[in-house]
Design an enzyme around this catalytic site. Structure first.
Site, PDB file in Angstrom:
ATOM      1  N   SER A  15       0.802  -1.073  -0.252  1.00  0.00           N
ATOM      2  CA  SER A  15       0.027  -0.188   0.092  1.00  0.00           C
ATOM      3  C   SER A  15       0.850   0.952  -0.197  1.00  0.00           C
ATOM      4  O   SER A  15       0.874   1.919   0.065  1.00  0.00           O
ATOM      5  CB  SER A  15      -1.072  -0.275   1.408  1.00  0.00           C
ATOM      6  OG  SER A  15      -0.539   0.007   2.554  1.00  0.00           O
ATOM      7  N   GLY A  47      -4.807  -0.153   6.256  1.00  0.00           N
ATOM      8  CA  GLY A  47      -5.679  -0.431   7.482  1.00  0.00           C
ATOM      9  C   GLY A  47      -7.277  -1.413   7.935  1.00  0.00           C
ATOM     10  O   GLY A  47      -7.395  -2.029   8.671  1.00  0.00           O
ATOM     11  N   CYS A  78       2.508  -6.929   1.732  1.00  0.00           N
ATOM     12  CA  CYS A  78       1.965  -6.370   3.065  1.00  0.00           C
ATOM     13  C   CYS A  78       1.027  -7.067   3.767  1.00  0.00           C
ATOM     14  O   CYS A  78       0.014  -8.197   2.794  1.00  0.00           O
ATOM     15  CB  CYS A  78       0.823  -5.329   1.745  1.00  0.00           C
ATOM     16  SG  CYS A  78      -0.792  -5.039   2.913  1.00  0.00           S
ATOM     17  N   CYS A 193       3.484  -5.922   9.539  1.00  0.00           N
ATOM     18  CA  CYS A 193       3.324  -4.925   8.647  1.00  0.00           C
ATOM     19  C   CYS A 193       4.530  -4.793   8.096  1.00  0.00           C
ATOM     20  O   CYS A 193       5.366  -4.681   8.861  1.00  0.00           O
ATOM     21  CB  CYS A 193       2.452  -4.136   9.703  1.00  0.00           C
ATOM     22  SG  CYS A 193       2.452  -2.368   7.927  1.00  0.00           S
ATOM     23  N   THR A 194       4.116  -4.742   6.837  1.00  0.00           N
ATOM     24  CA  THR A 194       5.730  -4.405   6.526  1.00  0.00           C
ATOM     25  C   THR A 194       6.573  -3.185   6.874  1.00  0.00           C
ATOM     26  O   THR A 194       7.824  -2.787   6.410  1.00  0.00           O
ATOM     27  CB  THR A 194       6.190  -4.831   4.542  1.00  0.00           C
ATOM     28  OG1 THR A 194       4.871  -4.208   4.278  1.00  0.00           O
ATOM     29  CG2 THR A 194       5.634  -6.683   4.792  1.00  0.00           C
TER      30      THR A 194
HETATM   31  N1  DGL Z   1       2.425  -2.790   5.190  1.00  0.00           N
HETATM   32  C1  DGL Z   1       0.888  -2.810   4.915  1.00  0.00           C
HETATM   33  C2  DGL Z   1       0.689  -4.655   6.064  1.00  0.00           C
HETATM   34  O1  DGL Z   1       1.914  -5.204   6.249  1.00  0.00           O
HETATM   35  C3  DGL Z   1       0.161  -1.974   5.825  1.00  0.00           C
HETATM   36  C4  DGL Z   1       0.021  -0.182   5.650  1.00  0.00           C
HETATM   37  C5  DGL Z   1      -1.536  -0.272   5.534  1.00  0.00           C
HETATM   38  O2  DGL Z   1      -1.999   0.042   4.877  1.00  0.00           O
HETATM   39  O3  DGL Z   1      -1.617   0.540   6.893  1.00  0.00           O
HETATM   40  O4  DGL Z   1       0.174  -4.768   6.124  1.00  0.00           O
END
Ligand code: DGL
Length: 267
Positions: A15, A47, A78, A193-194
Protein backbone atom coordinates in the site's frame (compact mmCIF):
# COMPACT_ATOMS: atom_id res chain seq x y z
CA UNK A 1 18.69 -15.98 -18.05
CA UNK A 2 16.57 -18.24 -20.20
CA UNK A 3 14.42 -16.88 -23.02
CA UNK A 4 11.18 -17.37 -21.17
CA UNK A 5 12.13 -15.35 -18.09
CA UNK A 6 14.33 -12.81 -19.86
CA UNK A 7 13.47 -9.42 -18.48
CA UNK A 8 10.19 -10.50 -16.93
CA UNK A 9 10.24 -8.53 -13.68
CA UNK A 10 9.35 -9.46 -10.15
CA UNK A 11 6.52 -7.31 -8.84
CA UNK A 12 6.73 -6.19 -5.21
CA UNK A 13 3.44 -4.69 -4.10
CA UNK A 14 2.37 -2.78 -0.98
CA UNK A 15 0.00 0.00 0.00
CA UNK A 16 2.97 2.30 0.56
CA UNK A 17 6.68 2.12 1.18
CA UNK A 18 6.61 -0.83 3.62
CA UNK A 19 7.24 -3.34 0.85
CA UNK A 20 10.72 -1.87 0.49
CA UNK A 21 11.68 -3.89 3.59
CA UNK A 22 10.90 -7.01 1.55
CA UNK A 23 12.41 -5.65 -1.67
CA UNK A 24 15.81 -5.13 -0.04
CA UNK A 25 15.97 -8.81 1.02
CA UNK A 26 14.64 -9.98 -2.35
CA UNK A 27 17.38 -8.11 -4.17
CA UNK A 28 20.06 -9.74 -2.04
CA UNK A 29 18.82 -13.20 -2.98
CA UNK A 30 17.90 -12.41 -6.61
CA UNK A 31 20.46 -9.90 -7.85
CA UNK A 32 19.96 -10.98 -11.45
CA UNK A 33 16.28 -10.08 -11.51
CA UNK A 34 14.55 -6.84 -12.41
CA UNK A 35 12.05 -5.48 -9.87
CA UNK A 36 8.97 -3.33 -10.31
CA UNK A 37 7.83 -1.84 -7.02
CA UNK A 38 4.17 -0.86 -6.91
CA UNK A 39 2.80 1.28 -4.08
CA UNK A 40 -0.94 1.80 -3.91
CA UNK A 41 -0.44 5.10 -2.15
CA UNK A 42 -3.81 6.32 -3.44
CA UNK A 43 -5.35 3.63 -1.20
CA UNK A 44 -2.97 4.01 1.79
CA UNK A 45 -3.48 3.10 4.59
CA UNK A 46 -5.09 -0.29 4.00
CA UNK A 47 -5.61 -0.97 7.72
CA UNK A 48 -9.08 0.56 7.99
CA UNK A 49 -10.53 -0.52 4.60
CA UNK A 50 -13.72 -2.54 4.46
CA UNK A 51 -12.69 -6.06 3.36
CA UNK A 52 -14.89 -6.44 0.24
CA UNK A 53 -13.91 -3.06 -1.17
CA UNK A 54 -10.20 -3.61 -0.55
CA UNK A 55 -10.30 -7.07 -2.09
CA UNK A 56 -11.96 -5.80 -5.31
CA UNK A 57 -9.59 -2.88 -5.52
CA UNK A 58 -6.47 -5.06 -5.40
CA UNK A 59 -7.76 -7.84 -7.68
CA UNK A 60 -8.89 -5.25 -10.27
CA UNK A 61 -5.61 -3.38 -10.04
CA UNK A 62 -3.62 -6.54 -10.77
CA UNK A 63 -5.35 -6.99 -14.14
CA UNK A 64 -3.53 -3.85 -15.31
CA UNK A 65 -0.29 -4.69 -13.50
CA UNK A 66 -0.07 -8.13 -15.12
CA UNK A 67 -1.05 -6.87 -18.58
CA UNK A 68 1.56 -4.13 -18.43
CA UNK A 69 4.51 -5.92 -16.80
CA UNK A 70 4.04 -9.65 -17.48
CA UNK A 71 5.76 -10.52 -14.17
CA UNK A 72 7.52 -13.80 -13.54
CA UNK A 73 6.21 -13.70 -9.98
CA UNK A 74 4.40 -11.19 -7.78
CA UNK A 75 5.25 -10.63 -4.11
CA UNK A 76 2.41 -9.15 -2.10
CA UNK A 77 4.63 -7.40 0.44
CA UNK A 78 1.74 -6.39 2.64
CA UNK A 79 0.14 -8.39 5.46
CA UNK A 80 -3.09 -6.40 5.34
CA UNK A 81 -3.54 -7.30 1.66
CA UNK A 82 -2.14 -10.85 1.75
CA UNK A 83 -4.37 -12.01 4.61
CA UNK A 84 -7.35 -10.89 2.53
CA UNK A 85 -6.74 -11.30 -1.20
CA UNK A 86 -4.16 -14.02 -1.85
CA UNK A 87 -6.74 -16.67 -2.73
CA UNK A 88 -8.67 -14.29 -4.96
CA UNK A 89 -5.51 -13.19 -6.77
CA UNK A 90 -4.44 -16.79 -7.38
CA UNK A 91 -7.90 -17.66 -8.70
CA UNK A 92 -8.11 -14.59 -10.93
CA UNK A 93 -4.57 -14.91 -12.37
CA UNK A 94 -3.59 -18.59 -12.20
CA UNK A 95 -0.57 -18.13 -14.49
CA UNK A 96 1.19 -15.83 -12.01
CA UNK A 97 2.83 -17.28 -8.89
CA UNK A 98 1.91 -15.04 -5.94
CA UNK A 99 4.05 -14.95 -2.80
CA UNK A 100 2.24 -13.56 0.22
CA UNK A 101 3.36 -11.89 3.42
CA UNK A 102 1.39 -13.15 6.39
CA UNK A 103 2.01 -12.78 10.14
CA UNK A 104 4.98 -14.94 11.20
CA UNK A 105 2.97 -16.69 13.91
CA UNK A 106 4.32 -20.18 13.20
CA UNK A 107 8.03 -19.29 13.57
CA UNK A 108 7.21 -17.18 16.63
CA UNK A 109 5.40 -20.10 18.27
CA UNK A 110 8.37 -22.37 17.53
CA UNK A 111 10.86 -19.89 18.95
CA UNK A 112 9.22 -18.47 22.08
CA UNK A 113 10.53 -19.59 25.46
CA UNK A 114 7.89 -17.91 27.62
CA UNK A 115 4.92 -18.82 25.40
CA UNK A 116 3.90 -15.15 25.31
CA UNK A 117 3.93 -13.84 21.74
CA UNK A 118 2.54 -10.56 20.43
CA UNK A 119 1.57 -9.78 16.85
CA UNK A 120 1.88 -6.11 15.96
CA UNK A 121 -0.12 -5.34 12.83
CA UNK A 122 -2.68 -3.04 11.24
CA UNK A 123 -6.29 -3.17 12.50
CA UNK A 124 -7.19 -4.98 9.25
CA UNK A 125 -4.66 -7.79 9.74
CA UNK A 126 -5.61 -8.46 13.38
CA UNK A 127 -9.27 -8.93 12.52
CA UNK A 128 -8.76 -11.26 9.54
CA UNK A 129 -10.01 -14.85 9.70
CA UNK A 130 -6.66 -15.77 8.09
CA UNK A 131 -4.75 -14.47 11.13
CA UNK A 132 -7.04 -16.30 13.58
CA UNK A 133 -6.57 -19.49 11.54
CA UNK A 134 -2.78 -19.15 11.78
CA UNK A 135 -3.08 -19.00 15.57
CA UNK A 136 -5.45 -21.99 15.61
CA UNK A 137 -3.15 -24.02 13.35
CA UNK A 138 0.24 -23.21 14.82
CA UNK A 139 0.07 -21.46 18.16
CA UNK A 140 -2.61 -22.99 20.35
CA UNK A 141 0.00 -23.70 23.02
CA UNK A 142 0.98 -20.02 23.18
CA UNK A 143 -0.65 -16.96 24.55
CA UNK A 144 -0.90 -14.83 21.39
CA UNK A 145 -1.80 -11.20 21.80
CA UNK A 146 -3.01 -9.40 18.66
CA UNK A 147 -2.17 -5.70 18.72
CA UNK A 148 -3.76 -3.60 15.97
CA UNK A 149 -2.22 -0.16 15.52
CA UNK A 150 -4.01 2.56 13.58
CA UNK A 151 -1.04 4.89 13.43
CA UNK A 152 2.22 2.99 13.14
CA UNK A 153 2.24 2.48 9.35
CA UNK A 154 1.89 6.23 8.78
CA UNK A 155 4.50 6.90 11.48
CA UNK A 156 6.90 4.50 9.75
CA UNK A 157 6.33 6.33 6.45
CA UNK A 158 7.08 9.66 8.11
CA UNK A 159 10.12 8.31 9.97
CA UNK A 160 11.74 6.84 6.87
CA UNK A 161 11.21 10.11 5.00
CA UNK A 162 13.13 11.89 7.75
CA UNK A 163 10.28 13.49 9.73
CA UNK A 164 10.46 13.64 13.50
CA UNK A 165 8.30 11.11 15.33
CA UNK A 166 7.55 11.57 18.98
CA UNK A 167 8.94 8.74 21.16
CA UNK A 168 5.93 8.91 23.44
CA UNK A 169 3.54 8.32 20.53
CA UNK A 170 5.45 5.21 19.48
CA UNK A 171 5.72 3.96 23.06
CA UNK A 172 1.93 4.18 23.31
CA UNK A 173 1.46 2.13 20.13
CA UNK A 174 3.79 -0.70 21.17
CA UNK A 175 2.90 -0.78 24.89
CA UNK A 176 0.06 -3.37 24.51
CA UNK A 177 2.58 -5.85 23.04
CA UNK A 178 4.26 -6.23 26.43
CA UNK A 179 2.58 -8.66 28.75
CA UNK A 180 3.72 -10.16 32.01
CA UNK A 181 2.15 -12.88 34.13
CA UNK A 182 3.43 -15.07 36.96
CA UNK A 183 7.05 -14.25 36.23
CA UNK A 184 6.77 -14.91 32.48
CA UNK A 185 6.67 -12.18 29.89
CA UNK A 186 6.43 -11.55 26.17
CA UNK A 187 9.65 -12.56 24.44
CA UNK A 188 8.69 -12.24 20.75
CA UNK A 189 6.87 -9.49 18.90
CA UNK A 190 5.97 -10.37 15.32
CA UNK A 191 6.32 -7.41 12.96
CA UNK A 192 3.18 -8.22 10.97
CA UNK A 193 3.16 -5.11 8.84
CA UNK A 194 5.95 -4.56 6.34
CA UNK A 195 6.23 -0.92 7.35
CA UNK A 196 7.30 -1.74 10.91
CA UNK A 197 10.85 -3.02 10.33
CA UNK A 198 11.71 0.59 9.41
CA UNK A 199 10.98 1.42 13.06
CA UNK A 200 12.65 -1.65 14.57
CA UNK A 201 15.54 0.29 16.08
CA UNK A 202 13.13 2.78 17.65
CA UNK A 203 11.04 -0.10 19.01
CA UNK A 204 14.18 -1.66 20.51
CA UNK A 205 15.12 1.58 22.21
CA UNK A 206 11.62 2.19 23.62
CA UNK A 207 10.68 -1.37 24.62
CA UNK A 208 10.16 -1.90 28.36
CA UNK A 209 12.30 -5.05 28.09
CA UNK A 210 14.25 -6.72 25.28
CA UNK A 211 12.28 -8.97 22.94
CA UNK A 212 12.92 -10.59 19.58
CA UNK A 213 11.27 -8.40 16.90
CA UNK A 214 10.47 -10.95 14.22
CA UNK A 215 10.72 -9.64 10.66
CA UNK A 216 9.75 -12.23 8.02
CA UNK A 217 11.23 -10.33 5.03
CA UNK A 218 14.11 -12.70 4.42
CA UNK A 219 11.85 -15.77 4.60
CA UNK A 220 9.52 -14.17 2.03
CA UNK A 221 12.44 -13.47 -0.28
CA UNK A 222 13.60 -17.09 0.07
CA UNK A 223 10.12 -18.32 -0.79
CA UNK A 224 10.07 -16.10 -3.87
CA UNK A 225 13.49 -17.37 -4.94
CA UNK A 226 12.28 -20.96 -4.65
CA UNK A 227 9.53 -20.23 -7.20
CA UNK A 228 11.79 -18.74 -9.85
CA UNK A 229 12.82 -20.61 -12.94
CA UNK A 230 16.58 -21.15 -12.67
CA UNK A 231 18.85 -18.73 -14.42
CA UNK A 232 20.92 -21.28 -16.29
CA UNK A 233 23.62 -19.08 -17.78
CA UNK A 234 25.56 -18.06 -14.68
CA UNK A 235 26.13 -14.80 -16.57
CA UNK A 236 26.57 -11.39 -14.96
CA UNK A 237 23.28 -9.68 -14.07
CA UNK A 238 22.06 -7.73 -17.05
CA UNK A 239 18.64 -6.16 -16.97
CA UNK A 240 16.81 -2.85 -17.18
CA UNK A 241 16.44 -0.48 -14.23
CA UNK A 242 14.26 -1.26 -11.27
CA UNK A 243 11.32 1.10 -11.14
CA UNK A 244 8.71 2.32 -8.66
CA UNK A 245 5.13 3.12 -9.59
CA UNK A 246 2.72 5.02 -7.33
CA UNK A 247 -1.00 4.70 -7.94
CA UNK A 248 -1.49 8.35 -6.98
CA UNK A 249 0.70 9.18 -9.96
CA UNK A 250 2.14 11.92 -7.84
CA UNK A 251 4.55 10.89 -5.06
CA UNK A 252 6.06 13.84 -3.23
CA UNK A 253 9.69 14.92 -3.37
CA UNK A 254 10.79 13.05 -0.25
CA UNK A 255 9.19 9.84 -1.53
CA UNK A 256 10.98 10.17 -4.87
CA UNK A 257 14.25 10.78 -3.05
CA UNK A 258 13.64 7.72 -0.89
CA UNK A 259 13.02 5.62 -4.00
CA UNK A 260 16.19 6.97 -5.55
CA UNK A 261 18.06 5.92 -2.41
CA UNK A 262 16.71 2.41 -2.96
CA UNK A 263 17.87 2.49 -6.59
CA UNK A 264 14.36 2.72 -7.97
CA UNK A 265 13.49 5.13 -10.77
CA UNK A 266 10.04 6.62 -10.10
CA UNK A 267 8.02 6.53 -13.32
N1 DGL B 1 2.48 -2.53 4.86
C1 DGL B 1 1.17 -3.03 5.07
C2 DGL B 1 1.18 -4.36 5.81
O1 DGL B 1 2.12 -5.11 5.74
C3 DGL B 1 0.08 -2.14 5.60
C4 DGL B 1 0.21 -0.68 5.71
C5 DGL B 1 -1.13 0.03 5.65
O2 DGL B 1 -1.60 0.22 4.51
O3 DGL B 1 -1.69 0.37 6.69
O4 DGL B 1 0.22 -4.70 6.44
Amino acid sequence: MNEETADRPIIVFDSGIGGLTVLREARVLMPDRRFVYIADDAGFPYGEWEEGALCSRIVDMFAGVIAEHNPEIAIIACNTASTLVLDDLRKAYPAVPFVGTVPAIKPAAERTSSGFVSVLATPGTVKRAYTRDLIQSFATKCHVRLVGSQNLAAMAEAHIRGDHIDDEAIRTEIAPCFYEKDGDRTDIVVLACTHYPFLANVFRRLAPWPVDWLDPAEAIARRALSLLKPNGTGAEPEHGDDIAIFTSGNPDFSTRRLMQGFGLATV
